[in-house]
Design a protein around this motif. Sequence first.
Motif, short mmCIF file in Angstrom:
data_model
loop_
_atom_site.label_atom_id
_atom_site.label_comp_id
_atom_site.label_asym_id
_atom_site.label_seq_id
_atom_site.Cartn_x
_atom_site.Cartn_y
_atom_site.Cartn_z
N UNK A 67 -19.17 36.29 -3.38
CA UNK A 67 -18.65 37.75 -3.21
C UNK A 67 -18.21 37.96 -4.52
N UNK A 68 -17.88 37.12 -5.71
CA UNK A 68 -17.59 37.51 -6.81
C UNK A 68 -18.49 38.03 -7.83
N UNK A 69 -19.87 37.94 -7.36
CA UNK A 69 -21.05 38.37 -8.25
C UNK A 69 -21.00 39.78 -8.20
N UNK A 70 -20.99 40.58 -9.34
CA UNK A 70 -21.32 42.11 -9.51
C UNK A 70 -22.59 42.29 -8.92
N UNK A 104 -24.72 34.77 4.42
CA UNK A 104 -25.39 35.84 4.16
C UNK A 104 -24.80 36.93 3.21
N UNK A 105 -25.68 37.23 2.13
CA UNK A 105 -25.30 38.16 1.29
C UNK A 105 -26.08 39.38 1.04
N UNK A 106 -25.68 40.63 1.22
CA UNK A 106 -25.83 41.90 0.94
C UNK A 106 -25.74 42.24 -0.55
N UNK A 107 -26.73 42.76 -1.10
CA UNK A 107 -26.84 43.09 -2.42
C UNK A 107 -27.35 44.22 -3.04
N UNK A 112 -28.07 43.18 -9.29
CA UNK A 112 -28.16 41.87 -9.26
C UNK A 112 -29.48 41.69 -8.52
N UNK A 113 -30.40 40.76 -9.09
CA UNK A 113 -31.77 40.83 -8.50
C UNK A 113 -31.73 39.35 -7.54
N UNK A 114 -32.74 39.27 -6.37
CA UNK A 114 -32.65 38.20 -5.76
C UNK A 114 -32.87 37.09 -6.68
N UNK A 115 -33.71 37.11 -7.73
CA UNK A 115 -33.96 35.90 -8.67
C UNK A 115 -32.47 35.48 -9.18
#
Length: 217
Positions: A67-70, A104-107, A112-115
């Motif tokens: 959750x901390x990832x931009x 589960x991550x919604x982005x 930010x890419x899946x990679x």
Amino acid sequence: MFGRSAALQPAERTLPGRAEELFDLPAAHRVLGTPLLADPAAGTAPEGFEVAYFGLGCFWGAEEIFWQIPGVYATAVGYQGGTTPHPTYDEVCTGLTNHTEAVRVVFDPSKVSYADLVKRFFEIHDPTQGMRQGNDVGTQYRSALYVATAEQEATARELTRIYGEEIARRGYGEITTEIREVPTFYPAEPAHQQYLDRVPNGYRCHANTGIPFPETA
């Protein structure tokens, strides 16, 4: 926090579960304020956003990192990869559901890419440990990449290969990460959602190799 089984069980030995959840989830993410189970397909996340699923040990600390990832719009923790429908945490801990703890991550793929997320996934746990992470032993702590699209699968497998070669060069064994199509995600109880925001000094398991993903990948 410590699973009791280090081996997946035959389906006939797993718990029966139930037809529906035993609890109501909060509507909003405690930290990000977005819909907890945001879904671009359902219009509860912006169009063009994507969903990814990761298993990497205890889901409390893993969710906090994601959750901390931009670019991450929402996270939720739950159970995946097993046979028991709508399991409880206590049931998962018996090792008789075959589920692993998952995030589960919604982005937003423009930020930010899946990679990028997969690379971070490999850096924050040890993907060579099989049915454990550090002192947490059991099938619920296994490493997993559950892929939602063919593109995600191709990326997951290629990055697994690259990281596997890098850590083998440093003396680690083979990666044991489970890669397969997304199984049903059963949300965990409300007390587990964003747990470390409400319990800042709570348990974190960050067993990892200490090896960053190769910069050339």
